[in-house]
Scaffold this active site. Structure first.
Site, PDB file in Angstrom:
ATOM      1  N   SER A 101      45.092  17.264  46.553  1.00 39.99           N
ATOM      2  CA  SER A 101      45.587  18.384  47.364  1.00 39.99           C
ATOM      3  C   SER A 101      44.830  18.451  48.676  1.00 39.99           C
ATOM      4  O   SER A 101      43.644  18.079  48.743  1.00 39.99           O
ATOM      5  CB  SER A 101      45.348  19.668  46.562  1.00 39.99           C
ATOM      6  OG  SER A 101      45.401  20.781  47.398  1.00 39.99           O
ATOM      7  N   TYR A 125      39.680  25.670  41.648  1.00 37.38           N
ATOM      8  CA  TYR A 125      40.789  24.713  41.577  1.00 37.38           C
ATOM      9  C   TYR A 125      40.551  23.576  42.573  1.00 37.38           C
ATOM     10  O   TYR A 125      40.629  22.389  42.225  1.00 37.38           O
ATOM     11  CB  TYR A 125      42.129  25.414  41.877  1.00 37.38           C
ATOM     12  CG  TYR A 125      43.212  24.450  42.258  1.00 37.38           C
ATOM     13  CD1 TYR A 125      43.808  23.636  41.299  1.00 37.38           C
ATOM     14  CD2 TYR A 125      43.601  24.292  43.598  1.00 37.38           C
ATOM     15  CE1 TYR A 125      44.769  22.707  41.654  1.00 37.38           C
ATOM     16  CE2 TYR A 125      44.566  23.376  43.956  1.00 37.38           C
ATOM     17  CZ  TYR A 125      45.146  22.579  42.995  1.00 37.38           C
ATOM     18  OH  TYR A 125      46.083  21.656  43.352  1.00 37.38           O
ATOM     19  N   LYS A 175      39.775  19.314  42.165  1.00 39.34           N
ATOM     20  CA  LYS A 175      40.466  18.185  42.826  1.00 39.34           C
ATOM     21  C   LYS A 175      39.453  17.301  43.556  1.00 39.34           C
ATOM     22  O   LYS A 175      39.560  16.069  43.540  1.00 39.34           O
ATOM     23  CB  LYS A 175      41.544  18.704  43.794  1.00 39.34           C
ATOM     24  CG  LYS A 175      42.745  19.311  43.086  1.00 39.34           C
ATOM     25  CD  LYS A 175      43.494  18.265  42.257  1.00 39.34           C
ATOM     26  CE  LYS A 175      44.558  18.845  41.372  1.00 39.34           C
ATOM     27  NZ  LYS A 175      45.140  17.880  40.440  1.00 39.34           N
TER      28      LYS A 175
END
Ligand code: UDP
Length: 356
Positions: free
Chosen positions: A135, A160, A164
């Site tokens: 992302s 989050y 990643k």
């Protein structure tokens, strides 16, 4: 765009999280490009309808394992039944930024553990080609725009985002250890829209966190009004700017990445990173206006306070993906919003209730 390689013999690709929003669109594009997708999904954040939707588009229901890819015994079972898997596209992960702030353990446990399991699975079964679902959040607050892959990874805005980043570092360390893997990490910008057929699309569970599903649900009368999170940013109109990419374009990027990996003759382990965006930023107010144009509806909205963790402006420099993958976004913002709106309007007919 260069034509994508279509393989004569159907190459089997394992798709973790293949029933999810981006996963399902990628399964469709894989099948259209002549691959044989095999889905593994625990359906924790996806609806069983998705498989029917995929079937309506590609003409058959893809082989699907209802299991959690963190479970190596389950993955071994898949390997026993399919000893000819040639590549992996790894989507399976939790993705809600706000939830990750409240429940970091859930995010670290699931998102990191799944990377480890699928990598062990690949190493055990001689699968070299891996596409990792990353992302643009890995960039944190970028210094320069548009952001290119050469930009340093700054502090992530959420647990989050950190999972990643750690996912990318994990694969990098496996490569440094000369594990026989060839990884492409795709750094997605903001996926929106739905397959043009309106057979599959985004199915947020509960109140949508993301802008576009919130807009379409407001347009459909399921939500009273949209709150714009802040209009006092140092951006052209004060609202945040993002690079919104049609989910089918994003899905195509996975085909381009896999084709590159599968045609790579070298045996040297490696990892490469690609931005997958359009290169053009739109503000929240611009998105509202574009939605109003394509839907012919006026969208009730109010300006509210800023949302914690939002970066004011980010959009991609996608030139590396064009140069090395032969990929670029084809749909424009109006097409993407119109497909999102068409999909929203189909939900009652498909009896897919949006809860929360
Ligand atoms: N946004 C908003 N209202 C909403 C949801 C999102 O104003 O109800 C804004 C959000 O602040 C951000 C942009 O829309 O500037 C895109 O947010 P989204 O959650 O879709 O994606 P993100 O870029 O945060 O991953």
């Amino acid at each position: 765009m260069e034509p994508l390689k279509v393989h004569k013999q159907k190459l089997k690709i394992l798709v973790t999280g293949g029933a999810g929003y981006i996963g399902s669109h990628t399964v469709v594009e894989l099948a259209k490009a002549g691959f044989e997708p095999v889905i593994v999904d625990d359906f924790s954040n996806s609806h069983p309808y998705v498989l029917q939707g995929i079937e309506k588009i590609i003409g058959y229901e893809p082989i699907t394992y209802h299991m959690n890819c963190r479970n190596l015994d389950d993955l071994d079972q898949i390997a026993k039944e399919h000893d000819d898997i040639k590549g992996l596209v790894h989507f399976a992960a939790y993705k809600l930024v706000g939830e990750s702030v409240k429940e970091p353990i859930k995010y670290y446990e699931n998102n990191l553990d799944s990377n480890i399991s699928v990598t062990k699975f690949c190493l055990k079964n001689g699968i070299r080609s891996v596409v990792f679902s990353s992302s643009c959040t890995v960039y944190g607050l970028p210094d320069k725009l548009p952001v290119s892959e050469a930009a340093p990874l700054k502090e992530a805005e959420s647990p989050y985002g950190r999972t990643k980043q750690i996912g990318e570092y994990f694969f990098e360390d496996c490569i440094k250890a000369l594990h026989p893997l060839n990884v492409i990490s795709l750094r997605y910008f903001n996926p929106i829209g739905a397959d043009p057929s309106s057979e599959i699309g985004e199915l947020p569970i509960g109140i949508p966190n993301n802008l576009v599903p919130y807009i379409t649900q407001t347009g459909a009368g399921l939500r009273e009004l949209l709150t714009v999170f802040g209009d006092d940013y140092s951006t052209p109109d004060g609202t945040c700017v993002r690079d919104y990419i049609h989910v089918s374009d994003l899905a195509q990027a996975h085909i381009a990445a896999l084709s590159k990996l599968l045609s790579d003759q070298s045996t040297e382990p490696k990892i490469e990173y690609f931005n997958i965006g359009t290169g053009r930023g739109y503000s929240v107010l611009e998105i509202i206006r574009a939605f109003e144009k394509v839907s012919g509806k006026s969208l009730p909205h109010v300006i509210g306070p800023r949302r914690k963790g939002d970066v004011p402006m980010i959009y991609a420099d996608p030139s590396k993906a064009l140069k090395d993958l032969g990929w670029r976004a084809e749909y424009n913002i109006e097409e993407a919003l119109s497909h999102a709106w068409k999909w929203e309007q189909r939900l009652p007919e498909l009896n897919l209730k949006q809860t929360g």
